[in-house]
Design a protein around this motif. Structure first.
Motif: not given
Lengths: 117, 241
Positions: B157-162, B164-168
Protein backbone atom coordinates in the motif's frame (compact mmCIF):
# COMPACT_ATOMS: atom_id res chain seq x y z
CA UNK A 1 39.99 24.62 -18.70
CA UNK A 2 39.17 24.92 -22.39
CA UNK A 3 37.14 21.73 -22.68
CA UNK A 4 35.71 21.72 -19.19
CA UNK A 5 32.10 21.36 -20.28
CA UNK A 6 32.72 18.20 -22.29
CA UNK A 7 35.07 16.78 -19.71
CA UNK A 8 32.46 17.24 -17.03
CA UNK A 9 30.19 14.56 -18.46
CA UNK A 10 33.02 12.05 -18.50
CA UNK A 11 34.12 13.03 -15.02
CA UNK A 12 30.62 12.76 -13.60
CA UNK A 13 29.77 9.43 -15.15
CA UNK A 14 33.08 7.77 -14.35
CA UNK A 15 33.05 9.08 -10.80
CA UNK A 16 29.50 7.83 -10.19
CA UNK A 17 30.14 4.49 -11.88
CA UNK A 18 33.33 3.87 -9.92
CA UNK A 19 31.56 4.88 -6.74
CA UNK A 20 28.84 2.36 -7.46
CA UNK A 21 31.27 -0.42 -8.32
CA UNK A 22 33.41 0.25 -5.26
CA UNK A 23 30.50 -0.87 -3.10
CA UNK A 24 30.10 -4.18 -4.89
CA UNK A 25 32.09 -7.37 -4.31
CA UNK A 26 33.70 -6.73 -7.70
CA UNK A 27 36.13 -4.25 -6.26
CA UNK A 28 38.12 -7.08 -4.72
CA UNK A 29 38.31 -9.12 -7.89
CA UNK A 30 41.27 -9.42 -10.21
CA UNK A 31 41.65 -11.01 -13.65
CA UNK A 32 43.24 -14.04 -11.96
CA UNK A 33 40.33 -14.47 -9.61
CA UNK A 34 37.83 -14.15 -12.44
CA UNK A 35 39.76 -16.75 -14.44
CA UNK A 36 39.89 -19.13 -11.49
CA UNK A 37 36.19 -18.65 -10.87
CA UNK A 38 35.18 -19.33 -14.47
CA UNK A 39 37.32 -22.47 -14.52
CA UNK A 40 35.74 -23.77 -11.33
CA UNK A 41 32.30 -22.94 -12.67
CA UNK A 42 32.61 -25.25 -15.67
CA UNK A 43 31.31 -28.26 -13.78
CA UNK A 44 28.15 -26.40 -12.74
CA UNK A 45 27.13 -25.79 -16.36
CA UNK A 46 25.69 -22.30 -16.09
CA UNK A 47 25.01 -19.87 -18.89
CA UNK A 48 27.24 -16.86 -19.47
CA UNK A 49 24.59 -14.51 -18.09
CA UNK A 50 24.23 -16.62 -14.94
CA UNK A 51 27.98 -16.71 -14.30
CA UNK A 52 28.15 -12.97 -14.89
CA UNK A 53 25.55 -12.35 -12.19
CA UNK A 54 27.34 -14.62 -9.74
CA UNK A 55 30.49 -12.61 -10.37
CA UNK A 56 28.70 -9.31 -9.95
CA UNK A 57 26.81 -10.18 -6.79
CA UNK A 58 28.71 -12.97 -5.03
CA UNK A 59 25.49 -14.51 -3.66
CA UNK A 60 25.73 -16.20 -0.29
CA UNK A 61 22.31 -17.82 0.02
CA UNK A 62 20.28 -20.33 -1.95
CA UNK A 63 17.53 -17.72 -2.38
CA UNK A 64 19.92 -15.43 -4.23
CA UNK A 65 21.17 -18.29 -6.39
CA UNK A 66 17.59 -19.06 -7.40
CA UNK A 67 17.13 -15.47 -8.52
CA UNK A 68 20.17 -15.53 -10.77
CA UNK A 69 20.06 -19.08 -12.07
CA UNK A 70 17.06 -20.21 -14.04
CA UNK A 71 15.08 -23.35 -13.31
CA UNK A 72 17.15 -24.48 -10.36
CA UNK A 73 14.54 -27.12 -9.45
CA UNK A 74 15.09 -28.92 -12.74
CA UNK A 75 18.83 -28.38 -13.06
CA UNK A 76 19.81 -28.87 -9.42
CA UNK A 77 17.85 -31.87 -8.26
CA UNK A 78 19.99 -32.39 -5.16
CA UNK A 79 20.29 -29.73 -2.50
CA UNK A 80 24.01 -30.50 -2.35
CA UNK A 81 24.42 -29.13 -5.86
CA UNK A 82 23.27 -25.67 -4.84
CA UNK A 83 25.44 -25.93 -1.74
CA UNK A 84 28.39 -26.83 -3.95
CA UNK A 85 27.69 -23.86 -6.20
CA UNK A 86 27.48 -21.53 -3.21
CA UNK A 87 30.74 -22.94 -1.94
CA UNK A 88 32.49 -22.28 -5.25
CA UNK A 89 31.21 -18.73 -5.26
CA UNK A 90 32.06 -17.82 -1.70
CA UNK A 91 35.40 -19.59 -1.54
CA UNK A 92 36.86 -18.18 -4.75
CA UNK A 93 35.35 -14.70 -4.90
CA UNK A 94 36.63 -12.37 -2.17
CA UNK A 95 34.10 -11.04 0.27
CA UNK A 96 33.53 -7.58 1.63
CA UNK A 97 34.43 -7.52 5.32
CA UNK A 98 30.91 -6.48 6.40
CA UNK A 99 29.29 -9.11 4.23
CA UNK A 100 30.93 -11.93 6.14
CA UNK A 101 29.50 -10.65 9.39
CA UNK A 102 26.07 -10.09 7.90
CA UNK A 103 25.34 -13.66 6.90
CA UNK A 104 27.14 -15.27 9.81
CA UNK A 105 26.42 -18.99 9.55
CA UNK A 106 26.35 -19.23 5.77
CA UNK A 107 26.03 -22.75 4.50
CA UNK A 108 28.99 -22.24 2.19
CA UNK A 109 31.59 -21.68 4.85
CA UNK A 110 33.21 -25.12 4.50
CA UNK A 111 36.96 -25.06 4.59
CA UNK A 112 37.61 -27.95 2.22
CA UNK A 113 38.93 -27.15 -1.25
CA UNK A 114 36.78 -27.92 -4.22
CA UNK A 115 38.52 -29.85 -6.96
CA UNK A 116 39.16 -28.13 -10.29
CA UNK A 117 36.48 -28.49 -12.97
CA UNK B 1 25.33 -4.79 -16.55
CA UNK B 2 27.96 -3.26 -18.81
CA UNK B 3 28.68 -4.15 -22.39
CA UNK B 4 31.45 -3.26 -24.78
CA UNK B 5 30.12 -1.75 -27.96
CA UNK B 6 32.21 -1.61 -31.09
CA UNK B 7 31.78 1.65 -32.93
CA UNK B 8 33.18 3.59 -35.83
CA UNK B 9 33.18 7.32 -36.14
CA UNK B 10 35.11 10.06 -37.85
CA UNK B 11 36.88 12.42 -35.53
CA UNK B 12 37.71 15.98 -36.43
CA UNK B 13 40.75 17.52 -34.81
CA UNK B 14 41.27 21.26 -35.20
CA UNK B 15 44.77 22.47 -36.15
CA UNK B 16 45.53 23.97 -32.76
CA UNK B 17 45.52 20.47 -31.31
CA UNK B 18 47.99 19.04 -33.80
CA UNK B 19 50.78 19.27 -31.25
CA UNK B 20 49.04 16.73 -29.03
CA UNK B 21 49.39 13.00 -29.46
CA UNK B 22 46.72 11.84 -31.88
CA UNK B 23 45.42 9.15 -29.56
CA UNK B 24 44.96 11.63 -26.74
CA UNK B 25 43.00 14.08 -28.88
CA UNK B 26 40.84 11.32 -30.28
CA UNK B 27 40.11 9.85 -26.87
CA UNK B 28 39.12 13.20 -25.46
CA UNK B 29 36.81 14.03 -28.33
CA UNK B 30 35.03 10.68 -28.27
CA UNK B 31 34.45 10.90 -24.54
CA UNK B 32 33.17 14.45 -24.88
CA UNK B 33 30.72 13.29 -27.45
CA UNK B 34 29.55 10.09 -25.81
CA UNK B 35 30.21 9.94 -22.08
CA UNK B 36 27.09 10.13 -19.94
CA UNK B 37 24.90 10.22 -22.97
CA UNK B 38 22.26 7.78 -23.99
CA UNK B 39 23.81 6.23 -27.03
CA UNK B 40 22.20 6.80 -30.32
CA UNK B 41 25.19 5.70 -32.22
CA UNK B 42 26.38 4.25 -35.42
CA UNK B 43 27.40 0.65 -34.78
CA UNK B 44 29.89 -1.30 -36.77
CA UNK B 45 28.46 -4.55 -35.55
CA UNK B 46 25.73 -5.58 -33.23
CA UNK B 47 26.41 -5.16 -29.56
CA UNK B 48 29.62 -7.01 -28.85
CA UNK B 49 30.97 -8.89 -25.94
CA UNK B 50 29.84 -9.11 -22.39
CA UNK B 51 32.22 -7.80 -19.87
CA UNK B 52 32.52 -9.49 -16.58
CA UNK B 53 35.54 -7.74 -15.14
CA UNK B 54 34.27 -4.75 -13.27
CA UNK B 55 37.60 -4.39 -11.63
CA UNK B 56 39.17 -4.01 -15.00
CA UNK B 57 36.52 -1.46 -15.86
CA UNK B 58 37.58 0.62 -12.92
CA UNK B 59 41.20 0.41 -13.95
CA UNK B 60 40.66 1.25 -17.58
CA UNK B 61 38.57 4.28 -16.74
CA UNK B 62 41.51 5.69 -14.85
CA UNK B 63 44.16 5.03 -17.43
CA UNK B 64 42.49 5.65 -20.75
CA UNK B 65 43.58 8.69 -22.64
CA UNK B 66 40.62 10.64 -23.87
CA UNK B 67 39.81 10.07 -27.54
CA UNK B 68 39.08 12.75 -30.01
CA UNK B 69 35.51 13.74 -30.35
CA UNK B 70 33.65 13.36 -33.58
CA UNK B 71 32.15 16.68 -34.46
CA UNK B 72 31.10 15.10 -37.65
CA UNK B 73 27.44 14.26 -36.96
CA UNK B 74 27.05 10.51 -36.92
CA UNK B 75 23.98 8.83 -38.25
CA UNK B 76 21.55 7.39 -35.81
CA UNK B 77 21.06 3.67 -36.07
CA UNK B 78 19.60 2.65 -32.77
CA UNK B 79 20.00 3.12 -29.05
CA UNK B 80 22.41 1.05 -27.08
CA UNK B 81 22.32 2.34 -23.53
CA UNK B 82 24.13 4.77 -21.27
CA UNK B 83 27.67 5.44 -22.50
CA UNK B 84 30.21 5.41 -19.71
CA UNK B 85 33.68 5.84 -21.13
CA UNK B 86 36.05 4.81 -23.85
CA UNK B 87 37.48 1.33 -23.48
CA UNK B 88 40.08 1.35 -26.21
CA UNK B 89 40.87 2.34 -29.77
CA UNK B 90 41.09 -0.69 -32.00
CA UNK B 91 42.05 0.98 -35.27
CA UNK B 92 42.96 4.37 -36.59
CA UNK B 93 42.66 4.93 -40.28
CA UNK B 94 44.59 7.59 -42.14
CA UNK B 95 43.97 11.21 -41.23
CA UNK B 96 42.83 13.51 -44.03
CA UNK B 97 42.77 17.26 -44.39
CA UNK B 98 40.09 18.56 -46.72
CA UNK B 99 40.23 21.74 -48.79
CA UNK B 100 38.81 24.71 -46.96
CA UNK B 101 39.06 23.04 -43.55
CA UNK B 102 42.40 23.03 -41.79
CA UNK B 103 41.35 20.33 -39.37
CA UNK B 104 42.21 16.67 -39.78
CA UNK B 105 39.59 13.95 -40.07
CA UNK B 106 40.35 10.49 -38.82
CA UNK B 107 38.17 7.44 -38.98
CA UNK B 108 38.37 5.68 -35.64
CA UNK B 109 37.34 2.15 -34.70
CA UNK B 110 36.89 1.92 -30.96
CA UNK B 111 35.09 0.19 -28.14
CA UNK B 112 32.97 2.01 -25.64
CA UNK B 113 31.78 0.87 -22.25
CA UNK B 114 28.00 1.09 -22.14
CA UNK B 115 25.59 0.45 -19.31
CA UNK B 116 22.91 -1.83 -20.62
CA UNK B 117 21.65 -4.53 -18.26
CA UNK B 118 20.11 -7.56 -19.90
CA UNK B 119 16.49 -8.53 -19.45
CA UNK B 120 15.92 -10.37 -16.15
CA UNK B 121 19.26 -9.24 -14.75
CA UNK B 122 19.41 -8.76 -10.99
CA UNK B 123 20.73 -5.38 -9.85
CA UNK B 124 21.16 -3.62 -6.53
CA UNK B 125 20.37 0.08 -6.23
CA UNK B 126 19.21 2.65 -3.72
CA UNK B 127 15.66 3.85 -3.23
CA UNK B 128 15.46 7.40 -4.47
CA UNK B 129 11.88 7.93 -3.35
CA UNK B 130 8.31 6.74 -3.72
CA UNK B 131 5.33 8.07 -5.57
CA UNK B 132 1.94 6.65 -6.54
CA UNK B 133 3.71 5.56 -9.75
CA UNK B 134 5.86 3.18 -7.76
CA UNK B 135 9.31 3.03 -6.20
CA UNK B 136 12.07 5.05 -7.87
CA UNK B 137 15.53 3.47 -7.75
CA UNK B 138 18.92 4.88 -8.57
CA UNK B 139 22.35 3.39 -9.20
CA UNK B 140 24.11 6.73 -8.76
CA UNK B 141 25.31 6.87 -12.34
CA UNK B 142 21.88 5.90 -13.64
CA UNK B 143 18.63 7.18 -12.20
CA UNK B 144 15.70 6.18 -14.32
CA UNK B 145 14.53 2.97 -12.74
CA UNK B 146 10.94 2.46 -11.65
CA UNK B 147 9.32 -0.45 -9.83
CA UNK B 148 5.58 -0.15 -10.44
CA UNK B 149 3.09 -0.99 -7.67
CA UNK B 150 2.02 -4.31 -9.21
CA UNK B 151 5.63 -5.53 -9.13
CA UNK B 152 6.15 -4.88 -5.43
CA UNK B 153 5.98 -7.60 -2.80
CA UNK B 154 2.29 -8.06 -2.19
CA UNK B 155 0.21 -6.90 -0.49
CA UNK B 156 1.53 -3.37 -0.81
CA UNK B 157 0.00 0.00 0.00
CA UNK B 158 1.04 3.59 -0.55
CA UNK B 159 1.25 5.61 2.63
CA UNK B 160 0.05 9.06 1.52
CA UNK B 161 1.14 10.82 4.66
CA UNK B 162 4.74 9.65 4.48
CA UNK B 163 4.80 9.25 0.68
CA UNK B 164 6.27 5.80 0.95
CA UNK B 165 5.33 2.33 -0.29
CA UNK B 166 4.79 -0.30 2.35
CA UNK B 167 4.89 -4.08 2.18
CA UNK B 168 2.16 -5.40 4.47
CA UNK B 169 4.05 -8.54 5.36
CA UNK B 170 1.78 -11.11 6.93
CA UNK B 171 2.85 -13.09 9.95
CA UNK B 172 0.89 -15.09 12.51
CA UNK B 173 0.59 -11.97 14.66
CA UNK B 174 -0.97 -10.04 11.82
CA UNK B 175 0.38 -7.64 9.21
CA UNK B 176 3.86 -6.28 9.83
CA UNK B 177 4.48 -3.10 7.85
CA UNK B 178 7.80 -2.92 6.04
CA UNK B 179 8.57 0.57 4.75
CA UNK B 180 10.47 1.21 1.55
CA UNK B 181 12.43 4.20 2.76
CA UNK B 182 14.60 6.53 0.72
CA UNK B 183 18.26 5.60 0.84
CA UNK B 184 17.69 1.90 1.45
CA UNK B 185 19.55 -0.65 -0.66
CA UNK B 186 17.19 -2.63 -2.85
CA UNK B 187 17.70 -5.74 -4.99
CA UNK B 188 15.47 -5.88 -8.07
CA UNK B 189 15.10 -7.64 -11.39
CA UNK B 190 15.14 -5.73 -14.69
CA UNK B 191 11.92 -6.68 -16.45
CA UNK B 192 11.67 -4.05 -19.15
CA UNK B 193 13.54 -1.21 -20.75
CA UNK B 194 12.48 1.72 -22.83
CA UNK B 195 14.35 3.88 -25.30
CA UNK B 196 12.69 7.16 -26.19
CA UNK B 197 13.82 9.41 -29.00
CA UNK B 198 14.41 12.69 -27.30
CA UNK B 199 15.75 15.67 -29.16
CA UNK B 200 17.63 18.25 -27.13
CA UNK B 201 15.21 20.39 -25.17
CA UNK B 202 15.40 22.88 -22.39
CA UNK B 203 16.77 22.24 -18.93
CA UNK B 204 15.05 19.52 -16.95
CA UNK B 205 12.40 20.96 -14.66
CA UNK B 206 13.20 20.57 -10.97
CA UNK B 207 11.78 17.27 -9.72
CA UNK B 208 9.64 17.48 -6.63
CA UNK B 209 9.43 14.58 -4.20
CA UNK B 210 7.06 12.83 -6.57
CA UNK B 211 5.67 13.59 -9.96
CA UNK B 212 1.99 12.85 -9.95
CA UNK B 213 1.43 12.51 -13.66
CA UNK B 214 3.47 11.20 -16.55
CA UNK B 215 6.67 13.24 -16.69
CA UNK B 216 6.56 15.82 -19.46
CA UNK B 217 10.10 14.92 -20.36
CA UNK B 218 10.76 11.23 -20.72
CA UNK B 219 14.16 9.84 -20.03
CA UNK B 220 15.82 8.60 -23.24
CA UNK B 221 16.62 5.31 -21.55
CA UNK B 222 14.74 3.93 -18.58
CA UNK B 223 14.30 0.62 -16.84
CA UNK B 224 11.36 -1.09 -15.23
CA UNK B 225 12.10 -3.33 -12.28
CA UNK B 226 10.31 -5.91 -10.19
CA UNK B 227 10.77 -7.08 -6.61
CA UNK B 228 7.93 -9.54 -6.47
CA UNK B 229 10.05 -12.69 -6.01
CA UNK B 230 11.57 -14.12 -2.82
CA UNK B 231 14.93 -12.53 -2.20
CA UNK B 232 14.03 -9.27 -3.93
CA UNK B 233 13.33 -5.96 -2.26
CA UNK B 234 15.22 -4.26 0.51
CA UNK B 235 18.41 -6.13 1.37
CA UNK B 236 17.51 -5.75 5.02
CA UNK B 237 14.40 -7.88 4.49
CA UNK B 238 16.43 -10.95 3.58
CA UNK B 239 19.49 -10.70 5.81
CA UNK B 240 20.03 -13.68 8.07
CA UNK B 241 19.94 -12.48 11.62
Amino acid sequence: MKHSAGQQNLNTITYETLKYLSKTPCRHQSPEIVREFLTAMKSHRLTKAEKLQLLNHRPMTAVEIQLMVEETEERFTEEEQIEALLHTVTSILPAEPEAEQRTGASSAEAMDEEGPA
Amino acid sequence: MFVLVEMVDTVRIPPWQFDRKLNDSIAEELNKKLANKMGKLRLRQAVSEWWSWHWKLALSCHHDPALARALHPSKVVYNVGLCICLFDITRLEDSYVFPGDGASHTKVHFRYVVFHPFLDEILIGKIKGCSPEGVHVSLGFFDDILIPPESLQQPAKFDEAEQVWVWEYETEEGAHDLYMDTGEDIRFRVVDESFVDTSPTGPRSAEAAASEEQPRKEAPYSLVGSIIEPGLGLLSWWTNS
